[in-house]
Design an enzyme around this catalytic site. Sequence first.
Site, PDB file in Angstrom:
ATOM      1  N   LYS A   1      71.061  19.438  40.484  1.00  0.00           N
ATOM      2  CA  LYS A   1      71.624  18.545  39.463  1.00  0.00           C
ATOM      3  C   LYS A   1      73.144  18.583  39.418  1.00  0.00           C
ATOM      4  O   LYS A   1      73.783  19.516  39.923  1.00  0.00           O
ATOM      5  CB  LYS A   1      70.977  18.829  38.107  1.00  0.00           C
ATOM      6  CG  LYS A   1      69.536  18.263  38.106  1.00  0.00           C
ATOM      7  CD  LYS A   1      68.822  18.328  36.796  1.00  0.00           C
ATOM      8  CE  LYS A   1      67.441  17.666  36.975  1.00  0.00           C
ATOM      9  NZ  LYS A   1      66.539  17.931  35.852  1.00  0.00           N
TER      10      LYS A   1
ATOM     11  N   ARG B   1      60.832  23.545  38.888  1.00  0.00           N
ATOM     12  CA  ARG B   1      60.651  22.258  39.575  1.00  0.00           C
ATOM     13  C   ARG B   1      61.840  22.078  40.513  1.00  0.00           C
ATOM     14  O   ARG B   1      62.966  21.900  40.063  1.00  0.00           O
ATOM     15  CB  ARG B   1      60.593  21.136  38.525  1.00  0.00           C
ATOM     16  CG  ARG B   1      60.405  19.747  39.095  1.00  0.00           C
ATOM     17  CD  ARG B   1      60.418  18.698  37.988  1.00  0.00           C
ATOM     18  NE  ARG B   1      60.253  17.363  38.521  1.00  0.00           N
ATOM     19  CZ  ARG B   1      61.243  16.638  39.039  1.00  0.00           C
ATOM     20  NH1 ARG B   1      62.465  17.120  39.091  1.00  0.00           N
ATOM     21  NH2 ARG B   1      60.995  15.420  39.501  1.00  0.00           N
TER      22      ARG B   1
END
Length: 288
Positions: A228, A263
Amino acid sequence: MTRGEAPVVWRIRGGALPLDRPLLMGILNLTPDSFSDGGRFQTPEHALRRAEEMIEEGADLLDLGGESTRPGAAGIAEAEEIARVVPVLRALRARFDLPLSVDTRKASVARAAIDEGADVVNDVSALGDPEMASVVAAAGVGVVLMHMRGTPETMQADPRYDDVAGEVTAELSAALERALGAGIEAERVVVDPGIGFAKTGEHNVELIAKLDRLLELGRPILLGPSRKAFLGALLGGAPAEERAVATAAACVMGRLRGAALFRVHDVRPVREALVVADAIHRQRSRGS
Ligand code: HH2
């Protein structure tokens, strides 16, 4: 079980996943526009090959998504999302035994995926669709309730918190109560702080640093920092495909604060980092 104790299993469709070691959810984005891997795994053949790679690298379950939820992404039509997800889910179900999750905010997509054998619904809107809770409850699948404010299109406009970990915990607690009220069994629920969803880079760092606050919900925690933007910013602008080591560092810190599931895109480096971190942490807990 009382609130505050770590759950030992997560009940999903067809069984219970033991949580005595960290579990890795491999990301399979079937989208043309995901922020780090958009357009790469859209055909069933490419998706199968990628799934096989992630299983070899140690994925415990796979998460299939047909709609990008990157900041600013517009939603897509339900028929389009179903057309992206269902053929791949069917092919994976025919070939592999491991649990399959569908990453969707739409009850209709969840139902179509469950009909093809999905075991988990990963809902970044935490039951925002009024039909979602009853679909999940009726099918007896596992569910991930993720924290977000607004929608992917609007969420990064101006996220503000006085106490990000406390507010995320309170809002997830409300989502958990909604789930229980709709007949979803507590043992089927996993909570997720929603790294990058209505959060600044500082919020993401603080949330991981204080992730143990979420343990008061009494449910396993899933963490999704993979590749991210906040990691890229911390690294001085590294592109998404060069954030695997940073992802592993964030996962290890989350593990030390109580996360049970991760994840991730880069399964192997994260698995290796977590195996070593867990071994050292266990030794320290024994006090020797
Ligand atoms: N992050 C993304 C999507 N789904 N689900 C959960 N439970 N937790 C997350 O942190 C999470 C999620 C966004 O990442 P990605 O799938 O890589 O990108 P995109 O939304 O662009 O497909």
